[in-house]
Design an enzyme around this catalytic site. Structure first.
Site, PDB file in Angstrom:
ATOM      1  N   ASP A  95       6.965 -17.834   9.130  1.00 31.16           N
ATOM      2  CA  ASP A  95       6.587 -16.744   8.228  1.00 31.16           C
ATOM      3  C   ASP A  95       5.299 -16.997   7.456  1.00 31.16           C
ATOM      4  O   ASP A  95       5.097 -16.444   6.377  1.00 31.16           O
ATOM      5  CB  ASP A  95       7.734 -16.526   7.230  1.00 31.16           C
ATOM      6  CG  ASP A  95       8.097 -17.793   6.482  1.00 31.16           C
ATOM      7  OD1 ASP A  95       7.281 -18.738   6.477  1.00 31.16           O
ATOM      8  OD2 ASP A  95       9.194 -17.848   5.890  1.00 31.16           O
ATOM      9  N   GLU A 101      12.109 -19.141  15.152  1.00 27.01           N
ATOM     10  CA  GLU A 101      12.705 -18.926  13.817  1.00 27.01           C
ATOM     11  C   GLU A 101      12.582 -17.447  13.415  1.00 27.01           C
ATOM     12  O   GLU A 101      12.170 -17.086  12.315  1.00 27.01           O
ATOM     13  CB  GLU A 101      12.074 -19.828  12.746  1.00 27.01           C
ATOM     14  CG  GLU A 101      12.937 -19.994  11.513  1.00 27.01           C
ATOM     15  CD  GLU A 101      12.283 -20.831  10.423  1.00 27.01           C
ATOM     16  OE1 GLU A 101      11.453 -20.306   9.676  1.00 27.01           O
ATOM     17  OE2 GLU A 101      12.615 -22.028  10.315  1.00 27.01           O
ATOM     18  N   GLU A 137       5.881 -14.184   2.521  1.00 25.60           N
ATOM     19  CA  GLU A 137       6.590 -14.628   3.734  1.00 25.60           C
ATOM     20  C   GLU A 137       7.538 -13.566   4.301  1.00 25.60           C
ATOM     21  O   GLU A 137       7.680 -13.448   5.512  1.00 25.60           O
ATOM     22  CB  GLU A 137       7.354 -15.926   3.461  1.00 25.60           C
ATOM     23  CG  GLU A 137       6.485 -17.165   3.279  1.00 25.60           C
ATOM     24  CD  GLU A 137       5.921 -17.311   1.860  1.00 25.60           C
ATOM     25  OE1 GLU A 137       6.249 -16.479   0.988  1.00 25.60           O
ATOM     26  OE2 GLU A 137       5.143 -18.264   1.638  1.00 25.60           O
ATOM     27  N   HIS A 166       6.616 -25.316  -4.294  1.00 26.90           N
ATOM     28  CA  HIS A 166       5.276 -24.839  -3.939  1.00 26.90           C
ATOM     29  C   HIS A 166       5.164 -23.327  -3.820  1.00 26.90           C
ATOM     30  O   HIS A 166       4.099 -22.804  -3.534  1.00 26.90           O
ATOM     31  CB  HIS A 166       4.827 -25.455  -2.612  1.00 26.90           C
ATOM     32  CG  HIS A 166       5.584 -24.886  -1.443  1.00 26.90           C
ATOM     33  ND1 HIS A 166       6.818 -25.338  -1.077  1.00 26.90           N
ATOM     34  CD2 HIS A 166       5.288 -23.886  -0.589  1.00 26.90           C
ATOM     35  CE1 HIS A 166       7.255 -24.650  -0.033  1.00 26.90           C
ATOM     36  NE2 HIS A 166       6.347 -23.754   0.284  1.00 26.90           N
ATOM     37  N   ARG A 218       4.660 -19.365  -4.002  1.00 30.70           N
ATOM     38  CA  ARG A 218       3.760 -18.502  -4.774  1.00 30.70           C
ATOM     39  C   ARG A 218       4.488 -17.806  -5.926  1.00 30.70           C
ATOM     40  O   ARG A 218       3.930 -17.640  -6.999  1.00 30.70           O
ATOM     41  CB  ARG A 218       3.150 -17.438  -3.854  1.00 30.70           C
ATOM     42  CG  ARG A 218       1.870 -17.893  -3.198  1.00 30.70           C
ATOM     43  CD  ARG A 218       1.287 -16.804  -2.307  1.00 30.70           C
ATOM     44  NE  ARG A 218      -0.122 -17.042  -2.025  1.00 30.70           N
ATOM     45  CZ  ARG A 218      -0.573 -18.018  -1.251  1.00 30.70           C
ATOM     46  NH1 ARG A 218       0.256 -18.874  -0.693  1.00 30.70           N
ATOM     47  NH2 ARG A 218      -1.875 -18.157  -1.036  1.00 30.70           N
ATOM     48  N   HIS A 262       2.944 -30.868  -3.911  1.00 27.00           N
ATOM     49  CA  HIS A 262       2.204 -30.070  -2.912  1.00 27.00           C
ATOM     50  C   HIS A 262       0.732 -29.993  -3.329  1.00 27.00           C
ATOM     51  O   HIS A 262       0.431 -29.840  -4.514  1.00 27.00           O
ATOM     52  CB  HIS A 262       2.834 -28.674  -2.846  1.00 27.00           C
ATOM     53  CG  HIS A 262       2.389 -27.849  -1.677  1.00 27.00           C
ATOM     54  ND1 HIS A 262       1.141 -27.281  -1.608  1.00 27.00           N
ATOM     55  CD2 HIS A 262       3.024 -27.512  -0.519  1.00 27.00           C
ATOM     56  CE1 HIS A 262       1.031 -26.613  -0.463  1.00 27.00           C
ATOM     57  NE2 HIS A 262       2.162 -26.740   0.219  1.00 27.00           N
TER      58      HIS A 262
HETATM   59  C1  UD1 Z   1       1.654 -22.096   2.819  1.00 30.98           C
HETATM   60  C2  UD1 Z   1       2.383 -20.850   3.315  1.00 30.98           C
HETATM   61  C3  UD1 Z   1       3.849 -20.867   2.858  1.00 30.98           C
HETATM   62  C4  UD1 Z   1       4.520 -22.174   3.247  1.00 30.98           C
HETATM   63  C5  UD1 Z   1       3.698 -23.358   2.735  1.00 30.98           C
HETATM   64  C6  UD1 Z   1       4.291 -24.649   3.223  1.00 30.98           C
HETATM   65  C7  UD1 Z   1       1.138 -18.735   3.514  1.00 30.98           C
HETATM   66  C8  UD1 Z   1       0.564 -17.588   2.798  1.00 30.98           C
HETATM   67  N1  UD1 Z   1       1.762 -19.666   2.758  1.00 30.98           N
HETATM   68  O1  UD1 Z   1       1.602 -22.042   1.401  1.00 30.98           O
HETATM   69  O2  UD1 Z   1       4.543 -19.790   3.469  1.00 30.98           O
HETATM   70  O3  UD1 Z   1       5.816 -22.209   2.689  1.00 30.98           O
HETATM   71  O4  UD1 Z   1       2.354 -23.247   3.242  1.00 30.98           O
HETATM   72  O5  UD1 Z   1       3.761 -25.741   2.542  1.00 30.98           O
HETATM   73  O6  UD1 Z   1       1.034 -18.846   4.713  1.00 30.98           O
HETATM   74  N2  UD1 Z   1      -4.039 -27.671   0.431  1.00 30.98           N
HETATM   75  C9  UD1 Z   1      -4.725 -28.873   0.594  1.00 30.98           C
HETATM   76  N3  UD1 Z   1      -4.396 -29.661   1.658  1.00 30.98           N
HETATM   77  C10 UD1 Z   1      -3.441 -29.331   2.562  1.00 30.98           C
HETATM   78  C11 UD1 Z   1      -2.734 -28.123   2.378  1.00 30.98           C
HETATM   79  C12 UD1 Z   1      -3.060 -27.301   1.324  1.00 30.98           C
HETATM   80  O7  UD1 Z   1      -5.593 -29.204  -0.200  1.00 30.98           O
HETATM   81  O8  UD1 Z   1      -3.207 -30.085   3.510  1.00 30.98           O
HETATM   82  C13 UD1 Z   1      -4.406 -26.790  -0.710  1.00 30.98           C
HETATM   83  C14 UD1 Z   1      -5.731 -26.054  -0.464  1.00 30.98           C
HETATM   84  O9  UD1 Z   1      -6.412 -25.944  -1.681  1.00 30.98           O
HETATM   85  C15 UD1 Z   1      -5.244 -24.679   0.014  1.00 30.98           C
HETATM   86  C16 UD1 Z   1      -4.026 -24.509  -0.865  1.00 30.98           C
HETATM   87  O10 UD1 Z   1      -3.399 -25.803  -0.885  1.00 30.98           O
HETATM   88  O11 UD1 Z   1      -6.211 -23.668  -0.177  1.00 30.98           O
HETATM   89  C17 UD1 Z   1      -3.060 -23.455  -0.432  1.00 30.98           C
HETATM   90  O12 UD1 Z   1      -2.734 -23.545   0.939  1.00 30.98           O
HETATM   91  P1  UD1 Z   1      -2.064 -22.246   1.665  1.00 30.98           P
HETATM   92  O13 UD1 Z   1      -1.707 -22.591   3.062  1.00 30.98           O
HETATM   93  O14 UD1 Z   1      -2.905 -21.058   1.460  1.00 30.98           O
HETATM   94  O15 UD1 Z   1      -0.778 -21.960   0.782  1.00 30.98           O
HETATM   95  P2  UD1 Z   1       0.517 -22.837   0.566  1.00 30.98           P
HETATM   96  O16 UD1 Z   1       0.896 -22.688  -0.851  1.00 30.98           O
HETATM   97  O17 UD1 Z   1       0.310 -24.192   1.109  1.00 30.98           O
HETATM   98  N1  UDP Z   2       8.085 -32.435   3.742  1.00 28.73           N
HETATM   99  C1  UDP Z   2       7.337 -33.565   4.069  1.00 28.73           C
HETATM  100  N2  UDP Z   2       6.737 -34.264   3.064  1.00 28.73           N
HETATM  101  C2  UDP Z   2       6.817 -33.899   1.760  1.00 28.73           C
HETATM  102  C3  UDP Z   2       7.571 -32.730   1.440  1.00 28.73           C
HETATM  103  C4  UDP Z   2       8.186 -32.022   2.461  1.00 28.73           C
HETATM  104  O1  UDP Z   2       7.232 -33.937   5.232  1.00 28.73           O
HETATM  105  O2  UDP Z   2       6.254 -34.585   0.904  1.00 28.73           O
HETATM  106  C5  UDP Z   2       8.716 -31.667   4.846  1.00 28.73           C
HETATM  107  C6  UDP Z   2      10.155 -31.263   4.656  1.00 28.73           C
HETATM  108  O3  UDP Z   2      11.048 -32.247   5.132  1.00 28.73           O
HETATM  109  C7  UDP Z   2      10.237 -29.970   5.467  1.00 28.73           C
HETATM  110  C8  UDP Z   2       8.865 -29.378   5.353  1.00 28.73           C
HETATM  111  O4  UDP Z   2       7.998 -30.442   4.919  1.00 28.73           O
HETATM  112  O5  UDP Z   2      10.478 -30.229   6.843  1.00 28.73           O
HETATM  113  C9  UDP Z   2       8.863 -28.269   4.363  1.00 28.73           C
HETATM  114  O6  UDP Z   2       7.585 -27.899   4.049  1.00 28.73           O
HETATM  115  P1  UDP Z   2       7.249 -27.015   2.790  1.00 28.73           P
HETATM  116  O7  UDP Z   2       8.279 -27.232   1.730  1.00 28.73           O
HETATM  117  O8  UDP Z   2       5.834 -27.295   2.463  1.00 28.73           O
HETATM  118  O9  UDP Z   2       7.311 -25.538   3.374  1.00 28.73           O
HETATM  119  P2  UDP Z   2       8.479 -24.460   3.579  1.00 28.73           P
HETATM  120  O10 UDP Z   2       9.541 -25.065   4.411  1.00 28.73           O
HETATM  121  O11 UDP Z   2       8.950 -24.029   2.238  1.00 28.73           O
HETATM  122  O12 UDP Z   2       7.758 -23.335   4.260  1.00 28.73           O
END
Ligand code: UD1
Ligand code: UDP
Length: 366
Positions: free
Chosen positions: A96, A118, A132, A206, A208, A239
Site C-alpha cells: 500500500d 498482500e 495507504e 512512523h 503519517r 524511523h
Molecule cells: C513510507 C510509506 C508507508 C510505509 C513506510 C514504511 C508512502 C506514502 N508511505 O512512509 O506506507 O508504512 O514507508 O516505513 O508510501 N528516509 C530516509 N532514509 C530512508 C527512508 C526514509 O532518510 O531510508 C526519510 C527521507 O527524508 C524521506 C522520508 O524519510 O523523504 C519519508 O519517506 P517516505 O517513503 O516518503 O515516507 P515514510 O514515512 O517512510
Molecule cells: N523493521 C526492521 N528494522 C527496524 C524496524 C522495523 O527491519 O528497525 C521491519 C519490521 O520487522 C517489519 C518492517 O520493518 O518487517 C516494517 O516496516 P515499517 O514499520 O517501516 O512499515 P509498515 O509495515 O508499517 O508499512
C-alpha cells in the site's frame, strides 16, 4: 517462451515481504527482473543486503522529506521507462505504499497485467491510514492478480467487486521472510547492551496520521512509564523520516532506560522482537510478525487493516492517547494472566509458503 516477471518495490516493508518471493522466482522457470524505486534508500539497502538481492534497475528517487506528489510522479514516469524496456508479462507490486500504487498504475497504462501481493487489506476509512488505504484500493482496482493473505482480505476484495477468479488466498509473504530470517540469521543487536534483569519494551512509530501531537503523546507516555517502572527499559529504532526523528529525539534523547537507536537491519530487529516483553507499534508488518513470535502488541493507532490478531486477542488497539498507552502497558506489566493471554503464539497471517504458492499460480496462469 520464458515468461518475464518484473517485481517493483521501494520501501523497507515492501522489500522484506517481496524478498522471499524474488528468491522463489529466481529458482523457478520464470525470468525474474527486479526494479527498486528506492523510495527508501538506507533502510531499503539494509534489506537488499540481507537477502542478497541485486536489483536490475535502481531508480534512486528518495529525497529528504519528500512529498506525495513528487514521489508519485517520479515512480510513474521512471517505471514507464523500465516497463517499456523490459516488456514484462506481469508486474508484481506489494501492499500500500506510493511505489506500489504508482507502479501498478504504470503497468496498467502500459497494458501489462499486474499482480498485487498482500491484496485486500482494508479499514474502509479513506483517511486512515493515509494515504495507504487509498493506495491499496487503487492498486487492487488496476491489478489482474490479487494475492490475498487471509480469508478477511479475500472477503474485502469480493466486497470491492474484484472478480472471484482473480483472487488467490496465499498467506502473507511476511511470514516467509520472518521464518527464514529467524531460522538462518541469529544476529545480535550491535552496540545495544540490554540489561538482562530488565523487561524490554520495543517501540516503533512512523505513521503519517501520528505526525505532530500523537507522536508527542507516545513519547510522553514512554517517559512516564520508564519513570514509574524501574524494571523496564525501552528500545526505539527511530524511523529516518524527519517528521518522526525530530520530535522523538527532542523528547526522549538521553533519558534513563530509553535507548533511541538507528533503524535496525531486519535480522537484528527480529532478534530484538524475540527478546522483547511487550511491543508498541503503529507498523503494519510488526503487527503481523509479533503474534508469530508470541509477543503481545499494543497498536498505536485507532484502527487496523489487520484485524485477525486483534480478534485472537494477542494484539490490542491502544491508540495514541498518553493515558491509554500508560494504562495498557501498566496492565501488561502488572497482570500476569492478561500478559499470558496476549503472548500466545498464533499464525493468522501465513505459514511460510506464500511465495511458493504465488510462483506456482504465476507458472500456471501466465
Ligand atoms: C513510507 C510509506 C508507508 C510505509 C513506510 C514504511 C508512502 C506514502 N508511505 O512512509 O506506507 O508504512 O514507508 O516505513 O508510501 N528516509 C530516509 N532514509 C530512508 C527512508 C526514509 O532518510 O531510508 C526519510 C527521507 O527524508 C524521506 C522520508 O524519510 O523523504 C519519508 O519517506 P517516505 O517513503 O516518503 O515516507 P515514510 O514515512 O517512510
Ligand atoms: N523493521 C526492521 N528494522 C527496524 C524496524 C522495523 O527491519 O528497525 C521491519 C519490521 O520487522 C517489519 C518492517 O520493518 O518487517 C516494517 O516496516 P515499517 O514499520 O517501516 O512499515 P509498515 O509495515 O508499517 O508499512
Amino acid at each position: 517462451m520464458t515468461k518475464k516477471v518484473l517485481t517493483i518495490f521501494g520501501t523497507r516493508p515492501e522489500a522484506i515481504k517481496m524478498a522471499p518471493l524474488v528468491k522463489e522466482l529466481e529458482n523457478s522457470s520464470l525470468e525474474s527482473i527486479v526494479c527498486v524505486t528506492a523510495q527508501h534508500r538506507q533502510i531499503l539497502d539494509q534489506v537488499l543486503d540481507l537477502f542478497k538481492i541485486k536489483p536490475d534497475f535502481d531508480l534512486n528517487i528518495m529525497k529528504n522529506n519528500q512529498n506525495l506528489w513528487s514521489l508519485t510522479s517520479e515512480v510513474l514516469l521512471k517505471t514507464k521507462e523500465v516497463i517499456e524496456e523490459v516488456k514484462p508479462d506481469i508486474v508484481l507490486v506489494h501492499g500500500d505504499t506510493t511505489t506500489s500504487m504508482a507502479a501498478a498504475l504504470s503497468a496498467f497504462y502500459a497494458k501489462v497485467p499486474s499482480g498485487h501481493v498482500e491484496a485486500g487489506l482494508r479499514t474502509f476509512n479513506k483517511y486512515y491510514p493515509f494515504p495507504e488505504e487509498i493506495n491499496r484500493v487503487f492498486t487492487d482496482a488496476v491489478s489482474s492478480f490479487h494475492f490475498a493473505p487471509t480469508d478477511k482480505s479475500v472477503d474485502n476484495l469480493i466486497k470491492s467487486q474484484v472478480p472471484k477468479e482473480h483472487i488467490y488466498k496465499t498467506g502473507n509473504t511476511v511470514i516467509d521472510a520472518l521464518l527464514y530470517t529467524v531460522e538462518n540469521h541469529k544476529e545480535e543487536v550491535e552496540g545495544l547492551n540490554l540489561n538482562p534483569n530488565l523487561k524490554t519494551i520495543l517501540l516503533t512509530s512512523h505513521r503519517r496520521e501520528n505526525f505532530g501531537e500523537p507522536i508527542r503523546e507516545i513519547c510522553k507516555a514512554i517517559t512516564e512509564l520508564t519513570n514509574k517502572n524501574k524494571d523496564i527499559e525501552v528500545v526505539y529504532p527511530v524511523h529516518p523520516n524527519p517528521n518522526v526523528k525530530e520530535p522523538v529525539y527532542e523528547l526522549l534523547n538521553n533519558k534513563e532506560r530509553i535507548h533511541l537507536i538507528n533503524p535496525l537491519e531486519y535480522a537484528q530487529f527480529c532478534t530484538l522482537m524475540k527478546k522483547s516483553h511487550i511491543i508498541l507499534t503503529d507498523s503494519g508488518g510488526v503487527q503481523e510478525e509479533a503474534p508469530s513470535l508470541g509477543k503481545p502488541v499494543l497498536v498505536l493507532r485507532d484502527t487496523t487493516e489487520r484485524p485477525e490478531a486483534v480478534e485472537y486477542g494477542t494484539v490490542k488497539l491502544t491508540g495514541t492517547k498518553k493515558e491509554n498507552i500508560i494504562s495498557d502497558v501498566q496492565m501488561l506489566l502488572d497482570n500476569d494472566a492478561e500478559y499470558k493471554k496476549m503472548s500466545e503464539s498464533i499464525n493468522p497471517y501465513g505459514d511460510g509458503y506464500a511465495s511458493k504458492r504465488i510462483v506456482d499460480i504465476l507458472i500456471n496462469k501466465l
